[in-house]
Design an enzyme around this catalytic site. Structure first.
Site: not given
Length: 179
Positions: A8, A75
């Site tokens: 990202h 994550e």
């Protein structure tokens, strides 16, 4: 088989070194602009994405159509260290790194390694949109290593790592490329 890992774009927390796992932090203006500049990704393969808005928005800005949103691409869960910088953690745990030390009430390196294996076992050619530490774990697992080996790779925001093969051997074809 080729797997593209798209990290990202930048967030306020990634810019300041805060461990950002579960917290849903939006992209910065620079993060959005760099996500728009990502190139070289195939448009005709499945696109799997972390459910965090920073990943979903990056995929959108990169011109990708997400085919599946999955928590498997989230994550690393930093547990009690969520939102803290490494320097802050080291005030109470000298020498701490995510690669070598536990995250109290978060995921262990073994759990993250297992999750990465699970993701890679179920994809063929694909784009995986996610996060910095977890993308580095995916690259490590791709070449037969464990999570801690990810320390050897760099994957900046809004860059692509390409996993492929040389004949039958897993290979990191490109790492941290911006376009």
């Amino acid at each position: 088989m080729t797997v593209y890992l798209l990290r990202h774009g930048a967030t306020e927390w990634s810019d300041t070194g805060r461990h950002t796992g579960r917290t849903d932090v939006p992209l910065t203006g620079v993060g959005e602009e760099r996500a728009r500049q990502v190139g070289g990704l195939p448009k005709d393969v499945p696109v799997l994405c972390s459910p965090r808005s920073r990943a979903v928005r990056t995929a959108e800005l990169a011109g990708l159509t997400v085919t599946e949103v999955t928590e498997d691409l989230a994550e690393w869960d930093y547990g009690d260290y969520e939102g803290l910088t490494t320097a802050e953690i080291r005030e109470s745990v000298p020498g701490w790194t995510v690669w070598t030390h536990p995250c109290p009430n978060g995921e262990t390196a073994e759990e993250v390694t297992a999750r990465a294996r699970r993701v890679l076992d179920r994809v063929q050619d694909a784009v995986l949109v996610g996060h910095g530490h977890f993308s580095r774990v995916l690259a490590a697992v791709w070449i037969g290593q464990v999570a801690g080996f990810g320390v050897h790779f760099r994957h900046d925001p809004a860059t692509v790592t390409v996993l492929g093969h040389e004949r039958e051997s897993p290979q990191i074809v490109r790492i941290g490329v911006s376009s």
